[in-house]
Write a protein that holds these residues in place. Structure first.
Motif, mmCIF file in Angstrom:
data_model
loop_
_atom_site.group_PDB
_atom_site.id
_atom_site.type_symbol
_atom_site.label_atom_id
_atom_site.label_comp_id
_atom_site.label_asym_id
_atom_site.label_seq_id
_atom_site.Cartn_x
_atom_site.Cartn_y
_atom_site.Cartn_z
ATOM 1 N N ARG A 47 0.865 -1.175 0.000
ATOM 2 C CA ARG A 47 0.000 0.000 0.000
ATOM 3 C C ARG A 47 0.902 1.225 0.000
ATOM 4 N N ILE A 48 0.775 2.053 -1.009
ATOM 5 C CA ILE A 48 1.679 3.182 -1.226
ATOM 6 C C ILE A 48 0.912 4.481 -1.108
ATOM 7 N N ASP A 49 1.453 5.395 -0.320
ATOM 8 C CA ASP A 49 0.866 6.726 -0.177
ATOM 9 C C ASP A 49 1.124 7.518 -1.455
ATOM 10 N N PRO A 50 0.086 7.884 -2.233
ATOM 11 C CA PRO A 50 0.291 8.567 -3.527
ATOM 12 C C PRO A 50 0.827 9.984 -3.403
ATOM 13 N N THR A 51 0.887 10.516 -2.185
ATOM 14 C CA THR A 51 1.404 11.881 -2.030
ATOM 15 C C THR A 51 2.921 11.912 -1.913
ATOM 16 N N LEU A 52 3.563 10.729 -1.783
ATOM 17 C CA LEU A 52 5.012 10.677 -1.649
ATOM 18 C C LEU A 52 5.702 10.893 -2.994
ATOM 19 N N THR A 53 6.970 11.228 -2.930
ATOM 20 C CA THR A 53 7.792 11.244 -4.142
ATOM 21 C C THR A 53 8.259 9.830 -4.436
ATOM 22 N N VAL A 54 8.658 9.582 -5.679
ATOM 23 C CA VAL A 54 9.149 8.254 -6.057
ATOM 24 C C VAL A 54 10.382 7.888 -5.233
ATOM 25 N N ALA A 55 11.251 8.863 -4.960
ATOM 26 C CA ALA A 55 12.464 8.583 -4.190
ATOM 27 C C ALA A 55 12.121 8.097 -2.786
ATOM 28 N N ASP A 56 11.084 8.704 -2.163
ATOM 29 C CA ASP A 56 10.679 8.258 -0.829
ATOM 30 C C ASP A 56 10.081 6.859 -0.866
ATOM 31 N N VAL A 57 9.282 6.586 -1.909
ATOM 32 C CA VAL A 57 8.679 5.260 -2.042
ATOM 33 C C VAL A 57 9.761 4.197 -2.185
ATOM 34 N N VAL A 58 10.728 4.470 -3.044
ATOM 35 C CA VAL A 58 11.812 3.513 -3.268
ATOM 36 C C VAL A 58 12.612 3.312 -1.985
ATOM 37 N N ARG A 59 12.904 4.398 -1.292
ATOM 38 C CA ARG A 59 13.695 4.289 -0.058
ATOM 39 C C ARG A 59 12.987 3.415 0.971
ATOM 40 N N GLN A 60 11.684 3.616 1.160
ATOM 41 C CA GLN A 60 10.963 2.848 2.167
ATOM 42 C C GLN A 60 10.771 1.399 1.738
ATOM 43 N N LEU A 61 10.614 1.149 0.456
ATOM 44 C CA LEU A 61 10.561 -0.236 -0.019
ATOM 45 C C LEU A 61 11.867 -0.966 0.266
ATOM 46 N N ASN A 81 7.187 -1.571 -18.519
ATOM 47 C CA ASN A 81 8.591 -1.176 -18.420
ATOM 48 C C ASN A 81 8.788 0.336 -18.511
ATOM 49 N N ASP A 82 7.706 1.095 -18.349
ATOM 50 C CA ASP A 82 7.831 2.547 -18.323
ATOM 51 C C ASP A 82 8.314 2.987 -16.946
ATOM 52 N N LEU A 83 9.169 4.002 -16.928
ATOM 53 C CA LEU A 83 9.720 4.490 -15.670
ATOM 54 C C LEU A 83 8.644 5.231 -14.879
ATOM 55 N N VAL A 84 8.562 4.941 -13.581
ATOM 56 C CA VAL A 84 7.629 5.633 -12.696
ATOM 57 C C VAL A 84 8.284 6.928 -12.233
ATOM 58 N N THR A 85 7.581 8.031 -12.432
ATOM 59 C CA THR A 85 8.099 9.348 -12.059
ATOM 60 C C THR A 85 7.128 10.028 -11.106
ATOM 61 N N ASN A 86 7.541 11.155 -10.575
ATOM 62 C CA ASN A 86 6.661 11.911 -9.674
ATOM 63 C C ASN A 86 5.381 12.349 -10.381
ATOM 64 N N ASP A 87 5.467 12.533 -11.694
ATOM 65 C CA ASP A 87 4.301 13.008 -12.447
ATOM 66 C C ASP A 87 3.265 11.914 -12.678
ATOM 67 N N ASN A 88 3.716 10.649 -12.774
ATOM 68 C CA ASN A 88 2.744 9.588 -13.092
ATOM 69 C C ASN A 88 2.528 8.591 -11.957
ATOM 70 N N LEU A 89 3.152 8.825 -10.798
ATOM 71 C CA LEU A 89 3.037 7.876 -9.693
ATOM 72 C C LEU A 89 1.584 7.705 -9.247
ATOM 73 N N ARG A 90 0.858 8.809 -9.022
ATOM 74 C CA ARG A 90 -0.525 8.739 -8.540
ATOM 75 C C ARG A 90 -1.403 7.941 -9.508
ATOM 76 N N LYS A 91 -1.205 8.188 -10.819
ATOM 77 C CA LYS A 91 -2.015 7.516 -11.834
ATOM 78 C C LYS A 91 -1.784 6.009 -11.829
ATOM 79 N N LYS A 92 -0.540 5.589 -11.667
ATOM 80 C CA LYS A 92 -0.225 4.158 -11.708
ATOM 81 C C LYS A 92 -0.711 3.450 -10.433
#
Length: 755
Positions: A47-61, A81-92
């Motif tokens: 369960r991922i908080d969509p308000t986080l940045t990708v860097a924070d998500v990766v760090r906590q994982l 295989n598309d890169l997850v970025t701060n712009d598309n994280l919430r959508k994914k």
């Protein structure tokens, strides 16, 4: 496996195993949002908080899954295989897409540099790494595309592992290179890939001579030597703008891009197939590639471009020679017939018949006969093209022709014959004697403007004919005048301006040319200007060049000691770059594919063979031999085996073996200093002559040897002629040309033995 639902509730990223060991789904109250798969193949629900940045998500994982390494080494990609970025994280996250925790692009870029090492490459290929890279090339843009192309380019420095690259991949690389929107860091490796594919011809495979048959070399299953010009050019034809883009990048402000473009053009010129030769050369002429290189000569300030320009000159010599030695064929070559018709139409003449009822057409333009194919016999397609361009360049050509026809027959200047003779004079001046042989060590911008020089020299011929009051029997005399003036006009062409050439050919007076030529005749033998003697010189020149080439390569096979040089462009102090092992012994292997060497603290007796030489450099990886750019290291400055040199400036006896850089530029494989001028010339020119895409020499010493051997050989041959004349007591007139007589009317003849 127990659930990880005991993680602190404040954690914005919580995870649990995808299933327990018994295969039952977790009974946790948490609703899984996304499946996340690690590089080790472990899949968890998170369960991922969509308000986080990708860097924070990766760090906590990384923390929750106890993954080793810095979190910055990892990134997230989705199931496509598309890169997850701060712009598309919430959508994914909202779409509940499956995610993958993978290496970050920066980490992949670092690891890609190791792919040229055998051990790494072997494992990389075994794990289907090439196919994955190809997929990235097809699906990515920007930096990711550039990194993938660079990795493939690095892999192609090895002679295995990339035989699976197919036509679709080649077309994709062509499209990347031809697009004006592709970033430079993607275009540079794309250029290098195409160059390598062009050179990966079956004839270049190790042992191809032994395995070849009358039907051509045998394709070895799995060999990377299965491509070549024909395969690459077939994909290039699907993107008509590619060659135009490559030529335009010769003027790029990015030196690496200009250099890679030059190397690709040289590779294409060197390996062009017979089937596509005319199409490719015509395309390059339309794009004015020669003019682009001439501009590069006047603008370049980086020594790294010198070798590529000299290679291009050598390739242009091959092109000119091939045109000159290719007979005209108006029946099967529509373009040649179109050129011939253009010449006639510009003359605005009318075909007639002479007093004997024979066709009177081409003789009006100054040919000796109406057999137009035979008239171009000595100058081939080059002569036809030169005459066409001369005619089209002069808007008053029809008036020139009419002015000649208004004169008595014996006073008319044979325009077409003069044009062909100028082609011969220029070929002699620039030593266009055989393909693949060039002894020019400097830039030749006037040679690259061959057709313009021809037009000027032909106009000069017509003017000398008129001003000297020449008649039909004076043709050879006018030829001598033109030859003398051509030498004057084209002297020192690497430093002279074009307007000086025009002045020498357009504004010089007949009397001044004649006076100078008379003085020259006092020092020269008229025999040397005869066509048979010129042809003999061309034959001996080719033999002399090949002799010197083999001598240079033999020096490489024997090996030699050098001093390891200090690169002269490093900002570090020279003392801090002092090599621990200042001596290097280098030797070429018998297969002429690798340069083996060893670095040592002192000289030692090197045994024959390669046992004492553990390191090696592939000849095919060398793209340039740079000279005079490195310094002597301080610990050998006063060694008795070395010539005196300035401790501050680059050594003139230094040379560097350069290859393509990871970022698309140039890197040095080895820097060393020769013990003397002769050894320096042996190795720099030997290596240049050995390369597939080069036929030029770099030292005046080697060029001087070729010229000296040519002159000595010619004089020895002519001694036999002069001895015969002396013994016979006669003055034998050597004709300017020989014409074959009619064939025997029947078979009632035999050949008399020579006595």
């Amino acid at each position: 496996m127990s659930n990880h639902n005991s993680l602190p509730p404040r954690s914005p990223v919580t995870s649990a195993p995808a299933s327990n060991p018994n295969g039952n789904q977790s009974k946790s109250g948490l609703v899984p949002t996304n499946n996340v798969t690690t590089n080790e193949g472990v899949t968890v629900r998170a369960r991922i908080d969509p308000t986080l940045t990708v860097a924070d998500v990766v760090r906590q994982l990384c923390v929750n899954l106890k993954i080793k390494g810095a979190p910055s080494d990892y990134a997230l990609r989705d199931e496509n295989n598309d890169l997850v970025t701060n712009d598309n994280l919430r959508k994914k996250i909202k779409a509940k897409l499956d995610l993958k925790l993978v290496n970050a692009p920066a980490k992949d870029a670092k690891e890609m540099k190791y792919v040229r090492e055998n051990e790494f490459a072997h494992e990389f290929v075994n794990f289907d790494g090439v196919a994955q890279l190809v997929d990235i090339v097809f699906t990515s843009q920007g930096n990711i595309l550039a990194h993938a192309l660079m990795c493939i380019s690095n892999l192609m420095e090895l002679d295995y592992g990339w035989a699976s690259l197919d036509d679709d991949f080649i077309l994709r690389v062509v499209q990347v290179l031809s697009s004006l929107h592709s970033p430079i860091n993607a275009c540079r490796p794309a250029t290098a890939i195409l160059k390598k594919l062009v050179e990966a011809d079956p004839t270049n495979a190790p042992g191809s001579q032994a395995s070849s048959s009358t039907s051509g070399p045998v394709l070895v299953p799995g060999s990377v030597y299965r491509y070549g010009f024909a395969i690459v050019f077939e994909q290039m034809r699907k993107e008509p703008s590619l060659l135009e883009t490559v030529v335009s990048r010769l003027g790029s402000a990015d030196t690496g891009m200009a250099q890679n473009s030059m190397m690709l053009i040289n590779s294409l010129l060197t390996h062009v197939s017979d089937l596509r030769w005319e199409e490719f050369i015509s395309k390059m002429e339309r794009l004015r590639v020669r003019r682009a290189v001439v501009r590069l000569m006047s603008q370049h300030t980086v020594e790294d471009l010198t070798s590529g320009i000299l290679d291009f000159q050598a390739n242009m010599l091959r092109v000119i020679y091939r045109k000159k030695s290719t007979p005209v064929d108006f029946e099967t070559q529509p373009s040649q017939m179109a050129d011939l018709n253009s010449i006639w139409n510009h003359s605005k003449l009318i075909e007639e018949v002479d007093e004997n009822g024979q066709q009177l057409k081409w003789r009006k333009l100054g040919f000796d006969s109406e057999d137009i194919v035979m008239e171009f016999n000595d100058v081939g397609v080059l002569g036809l093209e030169c005459l066409k361009r001369f005619v089209e360049r002069d808007p008053d050509f029809s008036k020139v022709v009419l002015e000649q026809l208004s004169r008595p027959a014996e006073r008319r200047c044979p325009i077409a014959r003069a044009s062909n003779e100028v082609v011969e004079l220029l070929s002699e001046h620039w030593a266009i004697f055989a393909p693949g042989y060039s002894t020019s060590t400097t830039f030749q911008p006037f040679f690259l403007d061959f057709f313009k020089v021809h037009a000027l020299a032909t106009s000069f011929f017509l003017r000398m004919w008129s001003e000297s009051g020449a008649a039909s029997g004076d043709f050879v005399r006018v030829v001598a005048l033109v030859r003398s003036q051509v030498k004057v006009a084209l002297r020192s062409e690497n430093v002279r301006a074009w307007h000086e050439v025009e002045h020498d050919l357009l504004e010089c007076e007949y009397r001044a040319v004649r006076d100078r030529q008379m003085k020259e005749l006092e020092l020269e033998d008229d025999l040397l200007s005869k066509v048979p003697v010129r042809n003999l010189r061309a034959k001996i020149y080719k033999e002399s060049y090949e002799f010197v080439r083999q001598q240079r390569i033999q020096c490489l096979l024997q090996g030699a000691w050098f001093v390891i040089a200090v690169p002269g462009d490093s900002p570090m102090s020279r003392d801090s770059r002092r090599p621990n092992k200042p001596w290097r012994f280098m030797r070429l292997d018998n297969g002429l594919r690798y340069l083996h060497y060893v670095d040592s603290a002192m000289k030692f007796p090197v045994r024959s063979g390669l046992e004492d030489l553990p390191e090696r450099i592939e000849i095919a990886a060398i793209v340039e031999i740079a000279t005079g750019q490195c310094l002597l290291p301080p610990n050998v400055l006063h060694h008795s085996d070395l010539p005196p040199a300035s401790p501050l400036g680059p050594s003139p006896l230094s040379f560097s073996l350069l290859a393509a850089h990871d970022e698309g530029g140039i890197r040095s494989l080895a820097d060393q200093i020769a013990p003397d001028q002769s050894r320096w010339a042996d190795w720099t020119d030997g290596l240049n002559m050995l390369r597939k895409d080069s036929g030029h020499v770099a030292s005046k010493e080697t060029a001087g040897f070729v010229q000296a051997l040519t002159e000595i050989g010619l004089k020895i041959k002519l001694l036999g002629v002069s001895s015969f004349i002396h013994l016979s007591g006669e003055m034998v007139d050597i004709p300017s040309g020989l014409t074959a007589g009619p064939p025997p009317p029947n078979l009632d003849f035999f050949f008399s033995p020579l006595i």
